[in-house]
Design a protein around this motif. Structure first.
Motif, mmCIF file in Angstrom:
data_model
loop_
_atom_site.group_PDB
_atom_site.id
_atom_site.type_symbol
_atom_site.label_atom_id
_atom_site.label_comp_id
_atom_site.label_asym_id
_atom_site.label_seq_id
_atom_site.Cartn_x
_atom_site.Cartn_y
_atom_site.Cartn_z
ATOM 1 N N VAL A 239 0.855 -1.192 0.000
ATOM 2 C CA VAL A 239 0.000 0.000 0.000
ATOM 3 C C VAL A 239 0.888 1.238 0.000
ATOM 4 C CG1 VAL A 239 -1.783 1.283 1.231
ATOM 5 C CG2 VAL A 239 -1.824 -1.214 1.230
ATOM 6 N N ASN A 240 0.578 2.195 -0.852
ATOM 7 C CA ASN A 240 1.305 3.461 -0.907
ATOM 8 C C ASN A 240 0.555 4.495 -0.072
ATOM 9 O OD1 ASN A 240 2.737 5.760 -1.486
ATOM 10 N ND2 ASN A 240 2.266 5.802 -3.671
ATOM 11 N N CYS A 241 1.077 4.790 1.106
ATOM 12 C CA CYS A 241 0.461 5.778 2.002
ATOM 13 C C CYS A 241 1.124 7.150 1.877
ATOM 14 C CB CYS A 241 0.534 5.285 3.447
ATOM 15 S SG CYS A 241 -0.352 3.742 3.742
ATOM 16 N N TYR A 242 1.865 7.356 0.817
ATOM 17 C CA TYR A 242 2.545 8.636 0.570
ATOM 18 C C TYR A 242 2.350 9.032 -0.895
ATOM 19 C CZ TYR A 242 6.394 11.934 1.759
ATOM 20 O OH TYR A 242 7.163 13.037 2.028
ATOM 21 N N PRO A 243 1.111 8.955 -1.400
ATOM 22 C CA PRO A 243 0.878 9.134 -2.836
ATOM 23 C C PRO A 243 1.140 10.544 -3.342
ATOM 24 C CG PRO A 243 -1.206 9.060 -1.649
ATOM 25 C CD PRO A 243 -0.136 8.719 -0.656
#
Length: 365
Positions: A239-243
């Motif tokens: 999961v990319n939590c810094y998009p």
């Protein structure tokens, strides 16, 4: 803490976490943010956050630092390095300068820098004197150095490269049948350059939950929540939590510059040993500026120094996430920021330094 961060914290607390969940945060910057925001004190008791190997000062091999010290002491050069590197000690006799700061006190021209641009300006300002730039860092440090190398370089500029890639150290940990963690928070700044997908192997090869996070409490909590949900569901993913700054495949221009300037080599990590394909070295096209070639005599077997950790120093175990900083035998006793024994007590990305600044003591885990 922002309202959004508080909402994420409440969602995390509401998860039915009955068993301990160990989350490795790779980056020293993450560890600093976690500690400064006091996140450990507000997370569910079943979540343990483990500092990882993402402190470039901590893992810079002793032989590279020793080489830099010897060049600074015995050659008519200006040696420049990022500030934290000046205080990192090597394990030598008491009569020898044990750091770049000590070499400076012995008369060596050693100067701290904050950016490669300062090094380039210094080399141009003193064309009759050799400037050696000691580069220790990960992809986010090596990318600006690669950008510097795109410009015509002064003939008097030499580079001593001790660059490292981040992911191979995590791969080394995961190769252990008992890696000591159940989920991973990958460093957002490295992913900005190299892409979030670089961390896909954690999921596909090792079946652990993973998330890329930034450095705010909100981004970190989003990462913790993401991996905790995956862990509970038994469905690991990335999961990319810094998009806002991280894309799937990163900065292609920066990657192209890294490939143009550096070759990937097997490289030693301090206290850990050689990790295959984990280091950056200059491409042959830059041989005229390669300090290792220019000062090859210092790497002869009779002059080379391959050190070990000082007696009692457990920095390697801290870097590998095997123990907490407060479990080191020297923590807070012989080893403190004012007189560090190991590298983890030097840098503001070193877990021991961060924990000490937060008043973590050996009797208070």
């Amino acid at each position: 803490m922002s309202a959004d961060a508080r909402a994420l914290l409440e969602q995390l607390r509401a998860l039915p976490l009955q068993q301990p969940l160990r989350i490795l945060n790779v980056c020293g910057g993450h560890e600093r943010s976690i500690t400064q925001a006091g996140l450990r004190s507000v997370l569910p008791a079943t979540i343990e956050l483990i500092p990882g190997p993402g402190c470039p000062v901590c893992i810079c091999p002793e032989e590279d630092l020793y080489l830099a010290i010897q060049i600074a002491l015995h050659e008519p050069v200006t040696l420049m390095a990022f500030g934290d590197m000046l205080r990192v000690p090597v394990n030598v006799g008491k009569q020898q300068p044990a750091s770049l700061s000590a070499a400076q006190a012995h008369g060596a021209d050693v100067r701290p820098v904050a950016s490669p641009a300062e090094v380039l300006a210094q080399a141009r300002a003193q064309p009759d004197k050799t400037v050696v730039f000691f580069v220790a860092g990960f992809e986010t440090t090596c990318a600006p150095v690669a950008a510097m190398l795109q410009a015509p370089l002064p003939a008097n500029l030499k580079l001593l490269i001790s660059g490292r890639l981040t992911w191979p150290a995590v791969a080394l940990l995961l190769a252990d049948p008992n890696p000591g963690f159940d989920a991973l928070i990958a460093p957002g700044h490295v992913a900005t350059v190299m892409g979030a997908e670089q961390w896909r192997f954690v999921v596909t090869q090792h079946h652990l939950p993973a998330a890329v996070a930034g450095f705010s409490a909100q981004s970190l909590l989003a990462g913790f929540y993401a991996v905790a949900k995956q862990w509970l569901a038994g469905a690991p993913t990335l999961v990319n939590c810094y998009p806002e700054v991280v894309s799937a495949h990163g900065n292609r221009n920066a990657q192209a510059m890294l490939e143009h300037c550096f070759q990937v080599v097997d490289a030693p990590w301090r206290g850990i040993g050689v990790i295959p394909a984990s280091g950056y070295d200059l491409q042959p096209r830059f041989d005229a500026h390669n300090a290792r070639l220019h000062y090859a005599d210092y790497q002869a077997q009779s002059r080379r120094h391959i050190g070990t950790m000082p007696p009692g120093c457990d920095c390697a175990k801290v870097v590998l996430g095997k123990i907490r900083p407060t479990d080191c035998r020297l923590y807070g006793g012989l080893c403190r920021p004012e007189h560090p024994v190991g590298p983890c007590m030097v840098s503001d990305e070193g877990a021991c330094r961060i924990w000490w600044a937060d008043a973590a003591r050996r009797d208070a885990h």
